[in-house]
Design an enzyme around this catalytic site. Structure first.
Site, PDB file in Angstrom:
ATOM      1  N   SER A 183       0.935  -1.317  -0.052  1.00 50.79           N
ATOM      2  CA  SER A 183       0.132   0.059  -0.049  1.00 50.79           C
ATOM      3  C   SER A 183       0.787   1.130  -0.128  1.00 50.79           C
ATOM      4  O   SER A 183       0.388   2.195  -0.696  1.00 50.79           O
ATOM      5  CB  SER A 183      -0.878   0.029   1.330  1.00 50.79           C
ATOM      6  OG  SER A 183      -1.742  -0.987   1.429  1.00 50.79           O
ATOM      7  N   SER A 238      -4.903   1.888   4.397  1.00 52.32           N
ATOM      8  CA  SER A 238      -4.842   0.758   5.018  1.00 52.32           C
ATOM      9  C   SER A 238      -6.254  -0.086   4.869  1.00 52.32           C
ATOM     10  O   SER A 238      -7.318   0.362   5.054  1.00 52.32           O
ATOM     11  CB  SER A 238      -4.808   1.051   6.679  1.00 52.32           C
ATOM     12  OG  SER A 238      -4.946  -0.115   7.575  1.00 52.32           O
ATOM     13  N   GLY A 239      -6.241  -1.412   4.498  1.00 50.41           N
ATOM     14  CA  GLY A 239      -7.149  -1.979   4.128  1.00 50.41           C
ATOM     15  C   GLY A 239      -8.161  -2.196   5.219  1.00 50.41           C
ATOM     16  O   GLY A 239      -9.069  -1.854   5.266  1.00 50.41           O
ATOM     17  N   SER A 240      -7.487  -2.631   6.500  1.00 48.59           N
ATOM     18  CA  SER A 240      -8.234  -3.133   7.298  1.00 48.59           C
ATOM     19  C   SER A 240      -8.601  -1.627   8.329  1.00 48.59           C
ATOM     20  O   SER A 240      -9.514  -1.756   9.199  1.00 48.59           O
ATOM     21  CB  SER A 240      -7.310  -3.776   8.512  1.00 48.59           C
ATOM     22  OG  SER A 240      -6.280  -3.156   8.978  1.00 48.59           O
ATOM     23  N   GLY A 241      -7.682  -0.760   8.114  1.00 53.40           N
ATOM     24  CA  GLY A 241      -7.871   0.629   8.937  1.00 53.40           C
ATOM     25  C   GLY A 241      -7.386   0.386  10.331  1.00 53.40           C
ATOM     26  O   GLY A 241      -7.794   1.420  11.202  1.00 53.40           O
ATOM     27  N   THR A 242      -6.687  -0.604  10.726  1.00 52.85           N
ATOM     28  CA  THR A 242      -6.193  -0.994  11.877  1.00 52.85           C
ATOM     29  C   THR A 242      -4.573  -0.709  11.833  1.00 52.85           C
ATOM     30  O   THR A 242      -4.092  -1.175  13.156  1.00 52.85           O
ATOM     31  CB  THR A 242      -6.745  -2.126  12.516  1.00 52.85           C
ATOM     32  OG1 THR A 242      -6.173  -3.204  11.818  1.00 52.85           O
ATOM     33  CG2 THR A 242      -8.473  -1.922  12.631  1.00 52.85           C
ATOM     34  N   THR A 243      -3.953  -0.557  10.922  1.00 51.35           N
ATOM     35  CA  THR A 243      -2.368  -0.942  10.942  1.00 51.35           C
ATOM     36  C   THR A 243      -1.712   0.123  12.215  1.00 51.35           C
ATOM     37  O   THR A 243      -2.358   1.465  12.020  1.00 51.35           O
ATOM     38  CB  THR A 243      -1.902  -0.498   9.575  1.00 51.35           C
ATOM     39  OG1 THR A 243      -2.744  -1.458   8.620  1.00 51.35           O
ATOM     40  CG2 THR A 243      -0.366  -0.883   9.580  1.00 51.35           C
ATOM     41  N   GLU A 293      -4.774  -3.338  -2.769  1.00 50.06           N
ATOM     42  CA  GLU A 293      -3.420  -2.554  -3.244  1.00 50.06           C
ATOM     43  C   GLU A 293      -3.538  -2.111  -4.622  1.00 50.06           C
ATOM     44  O   GLU A 293      -3.060  -0.963  -4.849  1.00 50.06           O
ATOM     45  CB  GLU A 293      -2.211  -3.421  -2.819  1.00 50.06           C
ATOM     46  CG  GLU A 293      -2.007  -3.675  -1.401  1.00 50.06           C
ATOM     47  CD  GLU A 293      -1.553  -4.968  -1.037  1.00 50.06           C
ATOM     48  OE1 GLU A 293      -1.699  -5.335   0.086  1.00 50.06           O
ATOM     49  OE2 GLU A 293      -1.127  -5.718  -1.854  1.00 50.06           O
TER      50      GLU A 293
END
Lengths: 190, 190, 190, 190
Positions: free
Chosen positions: A53, A92-97, A157
């Site tokens: 990403s 961020s895919g999960s939004g939690t990185t 991505e």
């Protein structure tokens, strides 16, 4: 020998089909143009992403530089501190990185604004963002294969690459600049 | 206020349409699977590209590392010399980028093989490659707007991202490894 | 078991002795302060070096950014084209590194100025530079061991680190800024 | 015009004097050679540092690659996960840099060993390290000017460059390899 189904062409067709589906869902959404307002009003843009990403956002960063914006990639030697008036562009895919969530907190604390690309609008990243592009794609952590046949966050991505280029394309149109106006900014020392 | 045509959604739809056209042309070609044979037989893979093509290939490089290959990005601190048995994976829209043509000559001289992605099979890069993916997209140097509405080599660079991911996807299928086999290789110190 | 002479302490003492000798020769020279004039008058500073010299110059680049200068590392995603009014800060032991000589030619053609650190004032790099620091150290290509016991250009590269820090230190003194003035520029998103 | 005391030569003399004092203190210590044992026994070496310390360690990483070790810089595209048998080589003046302390915890959890350079043996980093080089220099956070006249952690970072080169030099001597043995590993595609 391998079957035709295990070749590059078969993989490419399948990947392209998945990406087209994601883009079609995205293109019917609205609200994403807040992204253009926030980026267009930035003193400086900082981009940050983990792994692939991050590389996708670096592709966007280079184009924003061609467009004349002041751009920094977080982690590059010459990136200074973010401050009020700047914008953090992140994905961020999960939004939690964890590292990204921390950076978003810092950016918000100093008065910078945040533009995010994520699959999860209700994640820590999604909730903190001032402008958001929501991508309906599998996240890196989803290895079930139900949302995408691709490995990990590949589909997300790829979408970040296209969304980044669409953001650039729309800003370019708004700028009224020609391709020949942008060209002299391309790196000339390599 | 701007018209809907100048927003992210309109740009995304147009970009996605261009990319789908390119991929469709690509997917009907053949010969590209030599790429899999050459990469699959490499002692080590070195990736090299200029600007955004280089970032796209770094996305591929990371996936090849996840697959268990020994991979180096040219220009990274820890990249050693290429030698016989290694493969140089590179991309150049025009096939004439000076630094890439020089690197291909060096790779060939030491006995390494070359895999290339280009729009120009009859370019110096195209002719020197041991295996080739030909992408029917505008090059960075074509600013006429006839081959693509996008700025510079944007369409080619997007195609490099997808071709790289298709190469990975096809190699992954051939490997017989599961997603859970690859996951432990993801960087864990950041 | 190894002898005491083969330990870190013995190596460190020898390396430090070599570096002190080089620095002592350097510090008695003059003309180097043109470097401060050229850098102080730059619109933007671009740094470029190959391998370890490049890393040493990146250490300098980060400090110049802390000082408030607009700085780019050549090869970074966000580095634009150099133009008249800018300065290229570079280092090459031999003064003949091909990529650096080409970059210096480009910089000169567009009207940018060049600051160089080299062992060879009469090299292509030395002759082209507008301001020069000459380091009396072995070059990377000298593997005879007569000029330094260290491997390749180690001694030169260490000198580039110290010269870069001395350039920063002198510019900092001239600036009248305090440490607390510089501190807020340190990257805050990592 | 500026006084001679504000020039590069004056700064260089002062910086070199500070560095020599630090190195002299270091060279009389012992225990540092555990570093050689740990690095010499590593399957792979991962280097990690923040900012200029990280650049200094990248200089070391390149030399370790020349020596034939398998080396990765944390954050590089191709760096995989660390695992048992690997070594994390890191540096932090204060020994408290959050990202580094987290990485050390991860490395330790998976069974990798840790080599650290720090001013603070009783810091989280110092206590967690399997082998340690203690540098009696000011840390980045000490802006009082009492420990060093230089800005922030400049003196520590210079010491990291020299300690890294001394570690390489000592490992090189132990290896019995000649300069001509190492030379073919230098990057040849740039």
């Amino acid at each position: 020998m391998t079957s035709p189904d295990a070749g590059i062409a078969a993989s490419l067709t399948r990947i392209s089909g998945e990406l087209t589906s994601v883009v079609d869902s995205l293109a019917t959404g609205d609200g994403a143009d807040d992204v253009l307002e926030v980026l267009g009003g930035a003193d400086r843009v900082f981009v940050l992403g983990a792994g692939r990403s991050g590389l996708a956002l670096q592709m966007t960063a280079m184009r924003l530089m061609h467009l004349g914006l002041a751009v920094h990639v977080v982690g590059e030697t010459t990136a200074p501190a973010i401050r009020a008036g700047d914008v953090l562009l992140t994905a961020s895919g999960s939004g939690t990185t964890a590292g990204i969530v921390r950076a978003v907190e810092t950016a918000t604390e100093v008065g910078a604004r945040v533009v995010a690309i994520t699959t999860a609008p209700d994640s820590p990243l999604g909730r903190a963002a001032d402008a958001l592009v929501v991508v309906p794609a599998a996240t890196k952590l989803d290895r079930s294969g139900t949302a995408s046949t691709q490995y990990a966050g590949g589909l997300f991505e790829q979408a970040v690459v296209l969304v980044g280029d669409a953001v650039f394309d729309a800003l370019w149109q708004r700028s009224g600049l020609s391709a020949d106006d942008l060209w002299p900014r391309h790196a000339n020392l390599e």
